[in-house]
Scaffold this motif. Structure first.
Motif, PDB file in Angstrom:
ATOM      1  N   HIS A 155     -46.128   6.188  42.974  1.00 54.26           N
ATOM      2  CA  HIS A 155     -46.341   7.340  43.729  1.00 54.26           C
ATOM      3  C   HIS A 155     -46.068   8.644  42.801  1.00 54.26           C
ATOM      4  O   HIS A 155     -46.231   9.840  43.368  1.00 54.26           O
ATOM      5  N   ASN A 156     -45.135   8.355  41.759  1.00 54.32           N
ATOM      6  CA  ASN A 156     -44.762   9.488  41.037  1.00 54.32           C
ATOM      7  C   ASN A 156     -44.318  10.667  41.759  1.00 54.32           C
ATOM      8  O   ASN A 156     -43.539  10.503  42.548  1.00 54.32           O
ATOM      9  N   CYS A 157     -44.862  12.073  41.733  1.00 51.99           N
ATOM     10  CA  CYS A 157     -44.200  13.153  42.226  1.00 51.99           C
ATOM     11  C   CYS A 157     -44.940  13.362  43.703  1.00 51.99           C
ATOM     12  O   CYS A 157     -44.542  14.452  44.313  1.00 51.99           O
ATOM     13  N   ILE A 182     -36.542  -5.662  52.996  1.00 44.72           N
ATOM     14  CA  ILE A 182     -35.095  -5.948  52.544  1.00 44.72           C
ATOM     15  C   ILE A 182     -34.828  -4.835  51.638  1.00 44.72           C
ATOM     16  O   ILE A 182     -35.763  -4.563  50.482  1.00 44.72           O
ATOM     17  N   GLU A 183     -33.617  -4.509  51.590  1.00 50.77           N
ATOM     18  CA  GLU A 183     -33.070  -3.283  51.106  1.00 50.77           C
ATOM     19  C   GLU A 183     -31.762  -3.516  50.515  1.00 50.77           C
ATOM     20  O   GLU A 183     -30.813  -3.945  50.994  1.00 50.77           O
ATOM     21  N   ARG A 184     -31.626  -3.382  48.986  1.00 49.14           N
ATOM     22  CA  ARG A 184     -30.476  -3.681  48.325  1.00 49.14           C
ATOM     23  C   ARG A 184     -29.331  -2.501  48.729  1.00 49.14           C
ATOM     24  O   ARG A 184     -28.215  -2.927  48.546  1.00 49.14           O
ATOM     25  N   ALA A 222     -35.213   7.984  45.337  1.00 50.69           N
ATOM     26  CA  ALA A 222     -35.919   8.994  45.313  1.00 50.69           C
ATOM     27  C   ALA A 222     -36.363   9.551  46.885  1.00 50.69           C
ATOM     28  O   ALA A 222     -36.419  10.781  47.010  1.00 50.69           O
ATOM     29  N   SER A 223     -36.540   8.758  47.522  1.00 51.23           N
ATOM     30  CA  SER A 223     -37.194   8.918  48.697  1.00 51.23           C
ATOM     31  C   SER A 223     -35.984   9.635  49.648  1.00 51.23           C
ATOM     32  O   SER A 223     -36.431  10.400  50.655  1.00 51.23           O
ATOM     33  N   GLY A 224     -34.854   9.860  49.301  1.00 53.79           N
ATOM     34  CA  GLY A 224     -33.690  10.825  49.912  1.00 53.79           C
ATOM     35  C   GLY A 224     -33.705  11.980  49.192  1.00 53.79           C
ATOM     36  O   GLY A 224     -32.672  12.598  49.797  1.00 53.79           O
TER      37      GLY A 224
HETATM   38  C1  LIG Z   1     -36.897  15.251  41.843  1.00 49.75           C
HETATM   39  C2  LIG Z   1     -37.913  14.607  42.466  1.00 49.75           C
HETATM   40  C3  LIG Z   1     -38.537  15.407  43.491  1.00 49.75           C
HETATM   41  C4  LIG Z   1     -39.572  14.886  44.195  1.00 49.75           C
HETATM   42  N1  LIG Z   1     -40.263  15.859  45.105  1.00 49.75           N
HETATM   43  C5  LIG Z   1     -41.319  15.204  45.791  1.00 49.75           C
HETATM   44  C6  LIG Z   1     -41.852  16.195  46.718  1.00 49.75           C
HETATM   45  O1  LIG Z   1     -41.396  17.168  46.945  1.00 49.75           O
HETATM   46  N2  LIG Z   1     -43.046  15.574  47.401  1.00 49.75           N
HETATM   47  C7  LIG Z   1     -43.526  14.317  47.363  1.00 49.75           C
HETATM   48  O2  LIG Z   1     -44.402  14.032  48.036  1.00 49.75           O
HETATM   49  N3  LIG Z   1     -42.949  13.487  46.260  1.00 49.75           N
HETATM   50  C8  LIG Z   1     -41.697  13.895  45.554  1.00 49.75           C
HETATM   51  N4  LIG Z   1     -41.192  13.149  44.895  1.00 49.75           N
HETATM   52  C9  LIG Z   1     -41.686  11.561  44.727  1.00 49.75           C
HETATM   53  C10 LIG Z   1     -41.085  10.779  45.748  1.00 49.75           C
HETATM   54  O3  LIG Z   1     -39.797  10.952  45.724  1.00 49.75           O
HETATM   55  C11 LIG Z   1     -41.256   9.293  45.068  1.00 49.75           C
HETATM   56  O4  LIG Z   1     -42.548   9.214  44.747  1.00 49.75           O
HETATM   57  C12 LIG Z   1     -40.979   8.364  46.497  1.00 49.75           C
HETATM   58  O5  LIG Z   1     -39.806   8.815  46.880  1.00 49.75           O
HETATM   59  C13 LIG Z   1     -40.991   6.998  45.970  1.00 49.75           C
HETATM   60  O6  LIG Z   1     -40.710   6.236  47.076  1.00 49.75           O
HETATM   61  P1  LIG Z   1     -40.390   4.374  47.181  1.00 49.75           P
HETATM   62  O7  LIG Z   1     -40.262   4.012  48.267  1.00 49.75           O
HETATM   63  O8  LIG Z   1     -41.729   4.036  46.290  1.00 49.75           O
HETATM   64  O9  LIG Z   1     -39.323   4.539  46.086  1.00 49.75           O
HETATM   65  P2  LIG Z   1     -37.782   4.486  46.110  1.00 49.75           P
HETATM   66  O10 LIG Z   1     -37.287   5.699  46.968  1.00 49.75           O
HETATM   67  O11 LIG Z   1     -37.047   4.465  44.933  1.00 49.75           O
HETATM   68  O12 LIG Z   1     -37.192   3.252  47.183  1.00 49.75           O
HETATM   69  C14 LIG Z   1     -37.242   2.001  46.732  1.00 49.75           C
HETATM   70  C15 LIG Z   1     -36.195   1.098  47.303  1.00 49.75           C
HETATM   71  O13 LIG Z   1     -36.144  -0.055  46.850  1.00 49.75           O
HETATM   72  C16 LIG Z   1     -34.689  -0.607  46.794  1.00 49.75           C
HETATM   73  N5  LIG Z   1     -34.677  -1.573  45.790  1.00 49.75           N
HETATM   74  C17 LIG Z   1     -34.634  -1.772  44.566  1.00 49.75           C
HETATM   75  N6  LIG Z   1     -34.381  -2.851  43.949  1.00 49.75           N
HETATM   76  C18 LIG Z   1     -34.428  -3.868  45.039  1.00 49.75           C
HETATM   77  C19 LIG Z   1     -34.129  -5.123  45.155  1.00 49.75           C
HETATM   78  N7  LIG Z   1     -33.823  -5.830  43.925  1.00 49.75           N
HETATM   79  N8  LIG Z   1     -34.056  -5.732  46.409  1.00 49.75           N
HETATM   80  C20 LIG Z   1     -34.336  -4.908  47.454  1.00 49.75           C
HETATM   81  N9  LIG Z   1     -34.453  -3.484  47.312  1.00 49.75           N
HETATM   82  C21 LIG Z   1     -34.423  -3.015  46.128  1.00 49.75           C
HETATM   83  C22 LIG Z   1     -33.971   0.643  46.408  1.00 49.75           C
HETATM   84  O14 LIG Z   1     -32.656   0.633  46.838  1.00 49.75           O
HETATM   85  C23 LIG Z   1     -34.652   1.564  47.190  1.00 49.75           C
HETATM   86  O15 LIG Z   1     -34.184   2.290  48.222  1.00 49.75           O
HETATM   87  C24 LIG Z   1     -40.296  13.723  44.079  1.00 49.75           C
HETATM   88  C25 LIG Z   1     -39.364  12.548  43.129  1.00 49.75           C
HETATM   89  C26 LIG Z   1     -38.356  13.246  42.525  1.00 49.75           C
HETATM   90  C27 LIG Z   1     -37.513  12.270  41.425  1.00 49.75           C
END
Ligand SMILES: Cc1cc2nc3c(=O)[nH]c(=O)nc-3n(C[C@H](O)[C@H](O)[C@H](O)COP(=O)(O)OP(=O)(O)OC[C@H]3O[C@@H](n4cnc5c(N)ncnc54)[C@H](O)[C@@H]3O)c2cc1C
Length: 361
Positions: A318-320, A29-31, A38-40
């Motif tokens: 997952h931070n950086c 489920i994606e909003r 961040a993942s893009g």
């Molecule tokens: C500038 C920058 C550079 C980075 N570079 C690296 C790198 O080089 N290598 C590396 O390993 N990592 C890197 N990272 C870290 C990495 O990008 C993140 O740790 C990772 O993308 C987190 O993924 P996620 O799926 O947890 O979160 P997100 O990518 O934030 O995805 C969360 C999803 O949840 C959805 N969502 C939110 N609220 C709701 C809701 N109520 N209902 C349904 N959906 C919802 C959002 O729309 C989003 O699509 C970087 C981060 C940053 C900020």
């Protein structure tokens, strides 16, 4: 088993993929959009041994190796490649002078104090949005489904997960995985979860006139006022160059669609990149972006079963290193969901029990 994964970032997509390999077609489920946050917009840089000595060490090494296998299976779908990685310094207070030494990184002609941090055995890089989409598409080909909607509540009955509320509609489920990146903090309203914060960062994508070698560069940059910054510059397989740098304390907006971009911060990143290499001067800026990385109190990922709530799991913080650690996280969560009463050693120190629970007033 009816599994709902909340969030289609790289973590939710990796969990869907590894569940699909075990014959479970989850509902994701994606909003806003797949990889919209961040993942893009991350660097997509991967390192096998940069988490040594941390609680996520085993996860990082396992994930790096899974990345190798995934790339072999998916071909060049998301520009995975091994890279040589360097540290170097740049300064706006020093006159630009060609750096002596030439190879292995002659194109970084505006830098000094170049040092090699990693090589093609230990560092790699991929296109983050395409990687996320590839995993999700592969999961959907094997029975998973993507549902566009906003999660408004996780419903429990007698200590068990029973449903999720999405845009006012009830969807019955037996298992739920909170993988909403920094927005995972919203789930602490419904389940006993630790706090998750979002740290905002800016990035740009440059398109030089000719491709640069497969390199990643970690900079120590001194600005005109003498302040130091730590931008990163990563060349991609498609010829583009990703640059990220400044962070910002701006609060997380409720919707990922409302994350604002600061043009000045992006202009500064473009200037810094031009200072690194004469081959980046005049490169067009094809993306200016901002996103929030998810961080827990101890800066380590939060992966595991949520205490006192049967059927509830979390995978965030997952931070950086979310791009790096996504495959291992997906693998581990799939294992936890499908093998009841099991522990997965590489994530056993990363569960929610190690942190205090956030309480809403
Ligand atoms: C500038 C920058 C550079 C980075 N570079 C690296 C790198 O080089 N290598 C590396 O390993 N990592 C890197 N990272 C870290 C990495 O990008 C993140 O740790 C990772 O993308 C987190 O993924 P996620 O799926 O947890 O979160 P997100 O990518 O934030 O995805 C969360 C999803 O949840 C959805 N969502 C939110 N609220 C709701 C809701 N109520 N209902 C349904 N959906 C919802 C959002 O729309 C989003 O699509 C970087 C981060 C940053 C900020």
């Amino acid at each position: 088993m009816r599994v709902a994964i909340l969030g289609a970032g790289v973590i939710g997509s990796a969990i869907a993929y590894y569940l699909a390999l075990r014959g479970i077609g989850a509902l994701i489920i994606e909003r806003t959009g797949v990889a919209c946050a961040a993942s893009g917009k991350s660097g997509g840089f991967l390192a096998r041994d940069w988490c040594r000595g941390q609680a996520q060490e085993a996860l990082a090494e396992f994930s790096f190796d899974l990345h190798t296998d995934l790339a072999a299976g998916f071909g060049d779908a998301y520009g995975y490649r091994r890279v040589d990685t360097f540290a170097a310094a740049t300064s706006e207070r020093r006159a630009r002078a060609p750096r002596a030494g030439g190879a292995p990184a002659a194109w970084m002609d505006g830098t000094y104090a170049l040092q090699q941090l990693g090589d093609t055995n230990s560092t790699a890089q991929l296109h983050p949005a395409r990687f996320t989409e590839t995993l999700l598409d592969a999961a959907c080909d094997q029975g998973a489904r993507l549902h566009k909607g906003t999660v408004e509540e996780i419903v429990t009955q007698a200590g068990k997960v029973s449903a999720v509320m999405v845009d006012g509609k009830r969807i019955a489920v037996d298992r739920v995985v909170v993988a909403m990146g920094p927005w995972s903090v919203l789930a602490a309203q419904w389940l006993p979860l630790p706090a998750v914060y979002g740290l905002k960062g800016y990035s740009i994508v440059l398109r030089p006139t000719a491709p640069l070698p497969a390199h990643a560069l970690f900079l120590d940059h001194e600005d005109e006022a003498g302040e130091t910054h730590a931008p990163e510059l990563i060349t991609r397989a498609d010829g583009d160059v990703y640059v990220c740098g400044f962070s910002d304390t701006a609060a997380l907006p409720l919707s990922p669609a409302d994350v604002s971009v600061d043009d000045q911060a992006c202009d500064r990143l473009a200037e810094m990149a031009a200072g690194v290499s004469s081959r980046l001067q005049g490169a067009s800026v094809v993306a200016r972006q901002a996103c929030y990385r998810p961080i827990c109190e101890d800066a380590m990922p939060l992966i595991g079963a949520i205490p006192d709530t049967e059927g509830a799991y979390v995978a965030t913080g997952h931070n950086c290193w979310g791009m790096l650690n996504a495959p291992g996280t997906g693998y581990a969560v799939a294992e936890l969901i499908t093998q009841a009463d099991t522990t997965v050693p590489m994530v056993s120190a990363l569960g929610p029990a190690r942190l205090g629970t956030l309480r809403f007033a």
